[in-house]
Design a protein around this motif. Sequence first.
Motif, mmCIF file in Angstrom:
data_model
loop_
_atom_site.group_PDB
_atom_site.id
_atom_site.type_symbol
_atom_site.label_atom_id
_atom_site.label_comp_id
_atom_site.label_asym_id
_atom_site.label_seq_id
_atom_site.Cartn_x
_atom_site.Cartn_y
_atom_site.Cartn_z
ATOM 1 N N THR A 95 51.115 31.262 82.086
ATOM 2 C CA THR A 95 50.885 31.376 83.532
ATOM 3 C C THR A 95 49.401 31.599 83.748
ATOM 4 O O THR A 95 48.694 32.079 82.847
ATOM 5 C CB THR A 95 51.654 32.567 84.125
ATOM 6 O OG1 THR A 95 51.237 33.732 83.443
ATOM 7 C CG2 THR A 95 53.149 32.406 83.996
ATOM 8 N N LYS B 214 61.209 32.227 83.603
ATOM 9 C CA LYS B 214 60.229 33.036 82.867
ATOM 10 C C LYS B 214 60.679 33.100 81.413
ATOM 11 O O LYS B 214 61.881 33.198 81.146
ATOM 12 C CB LYS B 214 60.194 34.469 83.418
ATOM 13 C CG LYS B 214 59.415 34.582 84.680
ATOM 14 C CD LYS B 214 59.340 36.044 85.083
ATOM 15 C CE LYS B 214 58.834 36.156 86.503
ATOM 16 N NZ LYS B 214 59.184 37.416 87.129
ATOM 17 N N GLY C 60 54.511 36.603 80.268
ATOM 18 C CA GLY C 60 53.505 35.891 81.059
ATOM 19 C C GLY C 60 53.554 34.396 80.807
ATOM 20 O O GLY C 60 52.592 33.695 81.108
ATOM 21 N N SER D 229 47.975 33.746 85.543
ATOM 22 C CA SER D 229 47.607 35.161 85.583
ATOM 23 C C SER D 229 47.557 35.774 84.189
ATOM 24 O O SER D 229 46.886 36.786 83.984
ATOM 25 C CB SER D 229 48.618 35.937 86.439
ATOM 26 O OG SER D 229 49.910 35.690 85.926
ATOM 27 N N SER D 230 48.243 35.168 83.198
ATOM 28 C CA SER D 230 48.260 35.764 81.860
ATOM 29 C C SER D 230 46.962 35.496 81.113
ATOM 30 O O SER D 230 46.713 36.038 80.059
ATOM 31 C CB SER D 230 49.434 35.218 81.036
ATOM 32 O OG SER D 230 49.179 33.871 80.699
ATOM 33 N N ARG E 248 51.998 24.886 90.359
ATOM 34 C CA ARG E 248 53.305 25.552 90.396
ATOM 35 C C ARG E 248 54.292 24.735 89.579
ATOM 36 O O ARG E 248 54.268 23.496 89.609
ATOM 37 C CB ARG E 248 53.772 25.696 91.834
ATOM 38 C CG ARG E 248 52.942 26.747 92.571
ATOM 39 C CD ARG E 248 53.318 26.898 94.037
ATOM 40 N NE ARG E 248 54.755 26.899 94.240
ATOM 41 C CZ ARG E 248 55.409 25.953 94.917
ATOM 42 N NH1 ARG E 248 54.743 24.946 95.444
ATOM 43 N NH2 ARG E 248 56.712 26.017 95.093
ATOM 44 N N VAL F 238 45.578 24.966 88.015
ATOM 45 C CA VAL F 238 46.658 25.910 88.298
ATOM 46 C C VAL F 238 47.683 25.157 89.148
ATOM 47 O O VAL F 238 47.337 24.629 90.211
ATOM 48 C CB VAL F 238 46.115 27.135 89.051
ATOM 49 C CG1 VAL F 238 47.243 28.075 89.433
ATOM 50 C CG2 VAL F 238 45.073 27.852 88.203
ATOM 51 N N SER G 119 60.436 32.363 92.784
ATOM 52 C CA SER G 119 59.089 32.945 92.649
ATOM 53 C C SER G 119 58.531 32.912 91.222
ATOM 54 O O SER G 119 58.282 33.937 90.614
ATOM 55 C CB SER G 119 59.088 34.401 93.163
ATOM 56 O OG SER G 119 59.914 35.210 92.359
ATOM 57 N N LEU G 120 58.384 31.722 90.726
ATOM 58 C CA LEU G 120 57.740 31.578 89.400
ATOM 59 C C LEU G 120 56.220 31.507 89.588
ATOM 60 O O LEU G 120 55.736 30.885 90.543
ATOM 61 C CB LEU G 120 58.216 30.294 88.726
ATOM 62 C CG LEU G 120 59.633 30.329 88.157
ATOM 63 C CD1 LEU G 120 60.044 28.944 87.691
ATOM 64 C CD2 LEU G 120 59.712 31.315 87.002
ATOM 65 N N SER G 121 55.496 32.149 88.657
ATOM 66 C CA SER G 121 54.030 32.116 88.774
ATOM 67 C C SER G 121 53.545 30.717 88.432
ATOM 68 O O SER G 121 54.160 30.022 87.628
ATOM 69 C CB SER G 121 53.386 33.079 87.777
ATOM 70 O OG SER G 121 54.050 34.288 87.811
ATOM 71 N N PRO G 122 52.444 30.333 89.027
ATOM 72 C CA PRO G 122 51.896 29.017 88.680
ATOM 73 C C PRO G 122 51.388 29.009 87.232
ATOM 74 O O PRO G 122 51.009 30.054 86.698
ATOM 75 C CB PRO G 122 50.753 28.834 89.673
ATOM 76 C CG PRO G 122 50.472 30.160 90.249
ATOM 77 C CD PRO G 122 51.664 31.028 90.056
ATOM 78 N N ILE H 82 55.898 30.634 81.022
ATOM 79 C CA ILE H 82 57.003 29.970 81.727
ATOM 80 C C ILE H 82 57.690 29.021 80.745
ATOM 81 O O ILE H 82 57.010 28.339 79.956
ATOM 82 C CB ILE H 82 56.476 29.158 82.927
ATOM 83 C CG1 ILE H 82 55.719 30.082 83.899
ATOM 84 C CG2 ILE H 82 57.601 28.413 83.626
ATOM 85 C CD1 ILE H 82 56.597 31.053 84.654
#
Length: 685
Positions: A681, A604, A612, A683-684, A532, A530, A562-565, A614
């Motif tokens: 990402t 995003k 979800g 989280s996806s 960033r 994971v 604030s991009l998700s890792p 990037i």
Amino acid sequence: MPQTTSDTSNAVPVWGFFKSVTRSFTDRRISLWIALFGLVVALLVTLVWLAGRYEASQYQAELDRDAADAVSDLQRGFTHHALSLQNLQYKSLSNQLWHGEISGLLNQNREWLRVEKRDPQFAVVDQANSPFRMPIFDAHSHLNEQAEIIQTCVRAKRLNGPAYSRSYFVPQASGMGLEVMEMCLPILEQGILSGYTLLTYGLQEVLAIQLGDTYGRRNEISFTEPDGTRLAVQGSVPRTKRLFTATQLLDLPGTTLVLRMDGRRAGPDLFPNVLPALVTAMSIALVSVLVLLVKDSRRRLKAERDLADALAFRKAMEDSLVTGLRARDLKGRITYVNPAFCQMVGFKAEQLLGASAPMPYWPTEMVGEYQQRQAVRLAGNAPPREGFESVFVRQDGSRFPVLIFEAPLINVLGKQTGWMSAFLDISEQRRIEELSRASQERLQATARLATVGEMASLLSHELNQPLAAISSYATGSLNLLSHHTDLPPAQTFSDLHMALERIAQQASRAGKVINSVHDFVRRRDQDREVVRPQTIVDAVMPLVQLQAHKLHVRIDVKMDESLSPVLCDRTMVEQVLLNLARNGMQAMDHPDCHKRLLTLQVKKAASSLSHGWIEFAVIDLGVGISEDIEKQLFTPFFTTKPEGMGLGLSLCRTVVEQHGGHLEFEAVTPRGTLFRFTLPTASSL
Ligand code: ADP
């Protein structure tokens, strides 16, 4: 139903044998049917014939009985007549009274034609004729038979009772005639012969009166000579009818008459009576059933042939399959395996059929797990549609991976009888995958080395500056130390300190440059992590800057807040980004290109499908991609650069797709190209 399998090589002879057996069965069955049909027809004909014969013999017996009865009736009648006449004799009547009595008897017995009374010398004393016809004898004609009469009467005298003459023909005035017979009865008065009574019978009348009513309706009755000549006949039978004949001898004292009875019957009929009719009806029913049976058997034969065809088809199909097939019943016992399965596991069908858990092809250490899986299946849980992987052991102990697909086995009644499984030996697939992975890795390593080579030239260019600075600072310092200047020592010391600091700074800058390349080459961590997006960009920036510097390109980095890792193989993604940036900068290395700006954009992903995700974009204002180049862009080893390897883009796409994302490009107006790729990402997932 358990089925066995046979080798493919045996299939053809087995099938040929099956066909020849079927043909010989068919031939035999046809001849059996013909034999059965012939027997039934023969039985039917014999039965009808026997029934006809039985009926004829019955009738013949009945006729024989009738003839015998008729003879005894006649004998009784003759005896009765003799007794009547004897009664008359005993009365010793006067001539007149005799006439009266005799007339009475002649009236009662119409077969009596004439009664004479004769003296012992046979001379006619008195006579009386039947009132029903003209007298048959004139004065002399009776004398023609005198010898016969005498002979009869002598016999009567000897017998002391009635005696009968032979029959004879008496011609009549009308041209016709009639057959008559005499009966002589001696007259005794106190034991002494005093004469004879002579009674003339008309044979025709005897038949008509005595037998006509009883037997004459259905039969023709006649007295015949022994040679068959008819003397008198009563009744007639149509010649068209079937004729039965019975003859009986009528023994009378002095003569014997042959009584012949011809019976008429409607025949020979096909169905003379109920029995043959019944037998025939039953036989017809039997033949009908036979015909139905033949039809049914023909249908069955056809069905059998169709079934054999279907079986042969199924067998050929099974034998040609490379997929292993195995059926299990609800208790987990193997009920069927195909040749491909046997070949796969190295066991014979006989060794496998009927086997239950633990199967001989299960790895010993995995028996527990497999047994549990089988229990789950037998409990009725459907397996995953896309199949599942497992490992089996061959008989020789070698292991191999298999892909298993399972489906419930449903019988004709719609009831589940077990499970059918299909097996794919995926060891070859695995080997190819491994090979491809290894070659991919090798290719990537080569590409990285190529990049490093490129970097080396950049490095030398970039290191020139700090090294030159270090060298000049070092020379300055040396000068300070070797030539004592007018400067106070404190000043000299401070200058030296500053020079050394600069040297240290420049050395550290050179070190950083080298480290950034070193890092890039050395770091090879296969695992996804994971990370960033910022970190990825930061990692490639020093290297991008190196080239930008050389090609006079300005770098603009645009990162959303604030991009998700993302979850990725960091090293590989860094290389993708580096490749794209390098391509973009090289595209702008052209005399026409005045504005040299490379934009690195991370945001995003916009599309809802890639929610979800990037998106990384590298935008240049370079020469752009012509249609010809576009077609081969991702083909390995395609390059337009003299020093290029043509591996960059094809590797980039492989890496991005391995992450589940996709790499695409589009033209930028007024000039330039945009390359973008997506990553999931963390989280996806
Ligand atoms: P290499 O860089 O070694 O040639 P690549 O696979 O990275 O291999 O690129 C293949 C070819 O695609 C390049 O030679 C170039 O002609 C073309 N290309 C790649 N990126 C761009 C770009 N941003 N603008 C124009 N052409 C490009």
